[in-house]
Design an enzyme around this catalytic site. Structure first.
Site, PDB file in Angstrom:
ATOM      1  N   ASP A  12       0.824  -1.210   0.000  1.00 39.39           N
ATOM      2  CA  ASP A  12       0.000   0.000   0.000  1.00 39.39           C
ATOM      3  C   ASP A  12       0.860   1.264   0.000  1.00 39.39           C
ATOM      4  OD1 ASP A  12      -2.331   1.453   0.008  1.00 39.39           O
ATOM      5  OD2 ASP A  12      -2.613   1.341   2.169  1.00 39.39           O
ATOM      6  N   HIS A  29       2.805   3.801  -8.895  1.00 42.07           N
ATOM      7  CA  HIS A  29       2.701   2.371  -9.228  1.00 42.07           C
ATOM      8  C   HIS A  29       3.972   1.900  -9.925  1.00 42.07           C
ATOM      9  CE1 HIS A  29      -1.286   2.199  -7.736  1.00 42.07           C
ATOM     10  NE2 HIS A  29      -1.798   2.998  -8.654  1.00 42.07           N
ATOM     11  N   LEU A 122      11.341 -20.388  -5.482  1.00 40.96           N
ATOM     12  CA  LEU A 122      10.364 -19.507  -4.822  1.00 40.96           C
ATOM     13  C   LEU A 122       9.054 -19.612  -5.579  1.00 40.96           C
ATOM     14  CD1 LEU A 122       9.599 -17.019  -2.944  1.00 40.96           C
ATOM     15  CD2 LEU A 122      10.318 -15.575  -4.838  1.00 40.96           C
TER      16      LEU A 122
HETATM   17  C1  FPP Z   1      -1.892  -0.023  -3.425  1.00 39.43           C
HETATM   18  O1  FPP Z   1      -1.453   1.311  -3.315  1.00 39.43           O
HETATM   19  C2  FPP Z   1      -1.284  -0.646  -4.578  1.00 39.43           C
HETATM   20  C3  FPP Z   1      -1.962  -1.184  -5.627  1.00 39.43           C
HETATM   21  C4  FPP Z   1      -3.431  -1.213  -5.705  1.00 39.43           C
HETATM   22  C5  FPP Z   1      -1.260  -1.753  -6.781  1.00 39.43           C
HETATM   23  C6  FPP Z   1      -0.007  -2.512  -6.486  1.00 39.43           C
HETATM   24  C7  FPP Z   1       0.800  -2.518  -7.708  1.00 39.43           C
HETATM   25  C8  FPP Z   1       2.162  -2.474  -7.757  1.00 39.43           C
HETATM   26  C9  FPP Z   1       3.015  -2.519  -6.565  1.00 39.43           C
HETATM   27  C10 FPP Z   1       2.868  -2.343  -9.056  1.00 39.43           C
HETATM   28  C11 FPP Z   1       2.541  -3.392 -10.041  1.00 39.43           C
HETATM   29  C12 FPP Z   1       2.840  -4.748  -9.563  1.00 39.43           C
HETATM   30  C13 FPP Z   1       3.034  -5.785 -10.370  1.00 39.43           C
HETATM   31  C14 FPP Z   1       3.264  -7.111  -9.779  1.00 39.43           C
HETATM   32  C15 FPP Z   1       3.048  -5.650 -11.824  1.00 39.43           C
HETATM   33  P1  FPP Z   1      -2.513   2.485  -3.465  1.00 39.43           P
HETATM   34  O2  FPP Z   1      -2.548   2.881  -4.891  1.00 39.43           O
HETATM   35  O3  FPP Z   1      -3.813   2.061  -2.872  1.00 39.43           O
HETATM   36  O4  FPP Z   1      -1.834   3.599  -2.613  1.00 39.43           O
HETATM   37  P2  FPP Z   1      -2.562   4.756  -1.811  1.00 39.43           P
HETATM   38  O5  FPP Z   1      -3.157   4.127  -0.569  1.00 39.43           O
HETATM   39  O6  FPP Z   1      -1.430   5.670  -1.487  1.00 39.43           O
HETATM   40  O7  FPP Z   1      -3.591   5.365  -2.696  1.00 39.43           O
END
Ligand code: FPP
Length: 224
Positions: A12, A29, A122
């Site tokens: 997150d 992201h 893994l």
């Molecule tokens: C949550 O942060 C994160 C996500 C919903 C997406 C996770 C994606 C990645 C780490 C990159 C892509 C991964 C792969 C495996 C290709 P948020 O956007 O909810 O953050 P916020 O709480 O600050 O809004």
């Protein structure tokens, strides 16, 4: 010292990091993907056998289309460019969640899983279009349809995490303390660490500090 077989992570804070430093949630992201790569390497280094990353929840569809598209493009680029490397590193990729994406992405996910299916170093589980409540409801429906007895052993057969041990450790970055519909059954006895740092700034060192703390916890599993 506690054995550590399976780490699950709620990654997150991408959006907030991107907004703060690059004035764009999507940039967060992209930066988050670098952390994904670092943490996979460190997990191998620590000889941990299972890593589960929450990449997209069933609720994340409610985000603006532009962000959803960006995330899936990122995933597609990542898999297309990195699946050979994952394979060389002896990493098995498994998708947990409902594979209901574009034809092209479904195909890419299936091919990537197939290519790496025999790997042993893994197992990387990517939770995509995953929601724990839906997973549990579907499992109960399967038990009912197949007229099977409702017990733990039978239920587990219908979870998307079938054949995956429950996480020993859950880490959530981003300074938020909730489970967000992630592995609600499987986390019953996991040790949970909430990390203040946002996912793009989470480092190998932060990861190792948590692992060290986890190793020294007295885990009782209900006993004393
Ligand atoms: C949550 O942060 C994160 C996500 C919903 C997406 C996770 C994606 C990645 C780490 C990159 C892509 C991964 C792969 C495996 C290709 P948020 O956007 O909810 O953050 P916020 O709480 O600050 O809004």
């Amino acid at each position: 010292m506690n054995p550590l077989n399976h780490v699950a992570i709620i990654m997150d804070g991408n959006g907030r990091w991107g907004q703060k430093y690059k004035n764009s949630r999507n940039a967060g992201h992209k930066a988050g993907l670098n952390t994904v790569e670092k943490i996979i390497k460190e997990t191998i280094k620590q000889k941990i056998k299972f890593l589960t990353l929450y990449a997209f929840s069933t609720e994340n569809w409610k985000r603006p289309k532009k962000e959803v598209n960006y995330l899936f493009n990122l995933l597609e680029t990542f898999l297309t460019s990195k699946v050979d490397e994952l394979h060389k590193q002896n990493i098995k990729l498994k998708i947990i969640g409902l594979k209901k994406f574009s034809k092209r992405l479904n195909k890419l996910l299936n091919l990537s899983e197939k290519k790496t299916s025999k790997n042993k170093r893994l197992q990387l589980n990517l939770a995509l279009n995953y929601g724990s409540k839906t997973e549990l409801l579907n499992a109960f429906k399967s038990l009912k349809n197949n007229k099977e007895k409702i017990n733990e052993v039978n239920l587990k057969k219908y979870l998307q995490t079938k054949n995956i041990p429950d996480p020993d450790l859950l880490i959530r970055t981003g300074n938020t303390k909730r489970l967000s519909n992630f592995l609600l059954w499987q986390l019953a006895y996991s040790e949970i660490f909430f990390e203040k740092k946002l996912w793009p700034e989470f480092s190998e060192n932060d990861y190792n500090i948590i692992i060290k703390k986890y190793r020294n916890i007295k885990r009782n599993f209900g006993k004393i």
